[in-house]
Structures are given as structure tokens and as C-alpha cells.
Design an enzyme around this catalytic site. Structure first.
Site, PDB file in Angstrom:
ATOM      1  N   LYS A  93       0.912  -1.251  -0.185  1.00 10.40           N
ATOM      2  CA  LYS A  93       0.034   0.030   0.083  1.00 10.40           C
ATOM      3  C   LYS A  93       0.898   1.141   0.015  1.00 10.40           C
ATOM      4  CE  LYS A  93      -0.321   0.147   5.036  1.00 10.40           C
ATOM      5  NZ  LYS A  93      -1.269   0.122   6.230  1.00 10.40           N
ATOM      6  N   ARG A 144      -9.384   0.482  15.578  1.00 10.56           N
ATOM      7  CA  ARG A 144      -9.300   1.398  14.285  1.00 10.56           C
ATOM      8  C   ARG A 144     -10.569   0.794  13.438  1.00 10.56           C
ATOM      9  NH1 ARG A 144      -3.476   1.421  11.424  1.00 10.56           N
ATOM     10  NH2 ARG A 144      -4.240  -0.669  10.998  1.00 10.56           N
ATOM     11  N   TYR A 165      13.216  31.594   5.013  1.00 11.58           N
ATOM     12  CA  TYR A 165      12.072  32.431   5.462  1.00 11.58           C
ATOM     13  C   TYR A 165      11.747  32.563   6.910  1.00 11.58           C
ATOM     14  CZ  TYR A 165       9.664  31.424   0.864  1.00 11.58           C
ATOM     15  OH  TYR A 165       9.283  31.314  -0.447  1.00 11.58           O
ATOM     16  N   MET A 183       9.075  24.906   0.166  1.00 13.22           N
ATOM     17  CA  MET A 183       8.531  24.085  -0.675  1.00 13.22           C
ATOM     18  C   MET A 183       9.273  23.288  -1.381  1.00 13.22           C
ATOM     19  SD  MET A 183       5.135  24.760  -3.243  1.00 13.22           S
ATOM     20  CE  MET A 183       4.194  25.474  -1.984  1.00 13.22           C
TER      21      MET A 183
END
Length: 368
Positions: free
Chosen positions: A38, A136, A264, A313
């Protein structure tokens, strides 16, 4: 490996085979093995991993969602595929692609049986998930009678396995809880056998369960993270090989004077003369902001270089003061020499998260 010119995730299928054979050595020869592929095979390359597992004669694959299984079928994968978290809207494509759903709640069971009846199926394979403590997904032990009632007198589907999931198989402080889960599952399996009149095969163990609770391997085990080189234990990790190695390159080098800032919000401010490098990798590639501000390091020519300032980013900045390197040189983010577990741990998270976070825009190179 050839010299790279961009951020690249190398996927080593020989390491995958090594890990598979190591895990197989921990179980009985007759025990089936399910490979969990997965999340794009834990962030690597789902098709390549699945094909390799098929060639190694794994008994099953598992995906989370139907669309992952469809992708594998479209790639030519033939072996059984268990869909761990199906939704009713996807039952049609599950059936059309011969995928095998986990049925984990009264709603899911009823709706799948309705779909199976409408399509006039016969003995379509399904798996029943039981909740023994993870809380779950899954039926409760008290739901066995209900499941039997829903299935009784119907031949559209057939329960071929029942399964559960250990909540803390890697935590030796939770051994009593794990043993209770195993005992509960054994009790459920006896009740299911009596109600159905036959014995579906059983599976409960994940990677750490294979290592720590081999007595509960039943008829099949499931492994995800272990196949990719991580065993939630330093001793086990030493026996495994990381499948994924993430590398990038130095785009630009800067000489920073005292009291200058980097990135930043001026999150990094130099206390003296420093040399920094900018790398073409950022939080859009899966390297989250939690890895910045001096918490985590990468490696250049065997030397550690801290990530400084806020992760951007598309870029991260590192401190390369005292490291002999130049623009265009390779930078190791994680791999065999510096594990994803160590990289993730520096930001108080786990290898699963960083592995599955690497975005699709990062180039993949599969090696055998």
C-alpha cells in the site's frame, strides 16, 4: 550508482529480496506470506515491488484502497490482492478486478453481500477483519453470530480468511496486551469455524509480530515496513537492508557572514562565518518543516550537514562549513549509510512517515 543530477529515490530490489528471505526464515515453511504494498509500496514504486514479490512467490499482496489494487492488476499482477480498507462505492471495481475485500463492519458486510447478490457471484473470496484492541477497523468478538446470520444460506461470497492486527507488537512493555489480543483472536477463530462449518485461514502478525510473537503466525503473516528494511528494533534493522535511498544535489553554495539570516522568517541566524548549500528538495517532496531548524542532518562525502532554517516548498538549506564539497555534488538524505529511521527520529517521527511522504515528482530509479 551513476552520478545523479537531480533529486532521486533509488529502489533496490535486491535489498527487498534479502529482507523477504530474512522474514521468511522466521516463520514455518508452510506459513503463507502477505507483502504489504500500500501507499505506493511505502513510498517507493508499487508496481516494481509487487512484480518482485510475485516473482519471489509471495502468497498475497495487500493494498489499502481499491484503486491501488486496480493499478496492480492493470500492470499485470496476478496473485491475490487483499484490499484492507475498501469503501462500498468501490465494490464494483473490486469485483471486476478480482480483488479481495476486507469486510470490517456490519454496514460494509451488508453492502458487499448486496452487491455480490446483484451480480450473481459465487463464492467470491472475502476476508473478515476483527478488532481485538487496536480500535481502528473491525468487527467485535460479539459480532460472530451476526456475521454467521448474514452469511447463512448464501453462496455469493466465501470467507477465506479472518484476521486482526496487533496494536503494539514492537513494544515489549505491552507484551501482556499483545498476548491478550492473540488469545482473543484464537477464541474468535474457534467460534467462526464452528459457525461456518469450515476453517478460514488466519493472519494477525505484522513485521514486529513476526519477530516477537512467532507462536501466533497462524496460517499467514503480513509484512510491510520489514520488507522495506526497517524492523522497529535496532537489532532487527541490522539484519535488514533499506530498499529506498534518497539522494539529491547541491544547487548553490553561499558564504554567510555573522548575523546574516537564511530562509523564510529568518529562522536561522548565523553567529559567525558559515558556508551553506541549497538543495532542490522541500516539503512538496516530503521533507516536512519539522526536519528544519537544526534538528536533522544529511550527508555529503560521509560528513554530516545540518538542515538549517525553515524547510521551503522546493528547497532546503544546509550548513556545509568545514565540508569539502562543491555545487553539483551528491547529498544523501537517507539510505543504507544513514537510515530513514534515524532521519525521521531526529524530528520525533518514524520511518514509515518519511518513506511514504516522498512525492511522485521525485525521480525513481529501480535497481536489481
Amino acid at each position: 550508482m551513476d552520478k545523479i543530477g537531480e533529486s532521486t529515490l533509488f529502489i533496490d530490489l535486491s535489498a527487498l529480496e534479502h529482507n523477504y528471505r530474512y522474514l521468511k526464515s522466521k516463520i514455518a515453511p508452510e506459513t503463507k506470506f502477505l507483502a504489504v504494498v500500500k501507499a505506493f509500496a511505502y513510498g517507493s514504486d508499487m508496481v516494481s515491488i509487487a512484480k518482485k514479490m510475485e516473482s519471489l512467490e509471495a502468497d498475497y499482496l495487500a493494498v489499502a484502497y481499491a484503486k491501488e489494487g486496480v493499478l496492480l492488476r492493470n500492470a499485470g499482477i496476478k496473485i491475490p490482492i487483499l484490499v484492507l480498507h475498501p469503501q462500498p462505492i468501490n465494490f464494483g471495481e473490486i469485483i471486476d478486478n478480482n480483488l479481495e475485500p476486507s469486510l470490517y463492519s456490519p454496514k460494509i458486510l451488508r453492502e458487499f453481500l448486496a452487491e455480490a447478490k446483484q451480480r450473481q457471484l459465487a463464492n467470491f473470496p472475502v476476508h473478515i477483519k476483527f478488532n481485538t484492541g487496536l480500535n481502528r477497523l473491525g468487527f467485535w468478538e460479539s459480532d460472530v453470530a451476526f456475521i454467521h446470520q448474514q452469511l447463512q444460506g448464501r453462496n455469493e461470497s466465501k470467507v477465506i480468511s479472518i484476521f486482526s492486527h496487533l496494536a503494539a507488537s514492537e513494544d515489549k512493555n505491552e507484551k501482556e496486551f499483545s498476548q491478550t489480543q492473540i488469545s482473543t483472536f484464537e477464541k474468535i477463530s474457534k467460534e467462526i469455524d464452528q459457525k461456518l462449518g469450515y476453517s478460514p485461514f488466519r493472519h494477525m502478525l505484522n513485521t514486529s509480530g513476526i519477530i516477537n510473537y512467532p507462536q501466533a503466525q497462524f496460517e499467514m503473516v503480513r509484512s510491510g515496513i520489514g520488507l522495506y528494511g526497517y524492523g522497529n528494533d535496532a537489532k532487527v534493522d541490522a539484519q535488514l537492508k533499506p530498499v529506498a535511498t534518497l539522494k539529491t544535489v547541491i544547487s548553490q553554495i553561499h558564504k554567510i557572514e555573522p548575523h546574516e539570516s537564511v530562509g523564510y522568517n529568518r529562522a536561522y541566524k548565523s553567529e559567525g562565518y558559515r558556508i551553506t548549500a541549497t538543495l532542490p528538495l522541500g516539503h512538496a517532496d516530503g521533507i516536512g518543516r519539522q526536519y528544519g531548524s537544526g534538528k536533522t542532518y544529511v550527508s555529503i562525502n560521509g560528513k554530516k550537514a545540518l538542515i538549517i532554517g525553515n524547510v521551503c516548498m522546493d528547497m532546503i538549506m544546509i550548513d556545509i562549513t568545514g565540508i569539502d564539497c562543491k555545487e553539483g555534488d551528491e547529498v544523501l538524505i537517507f539510505g543504507e549509510e544513514s537510515s530513514a529511521e534515524d532521519f525521521a527520529g531526529s524530528a520525533n517521527t518514524i520511518s514509515y512517515e518519511i518513506l511514504t511522504a516522498i512525492s511522485s515528482r521525485v525521480k525513481r530509479v529501480v535497481t536489481s
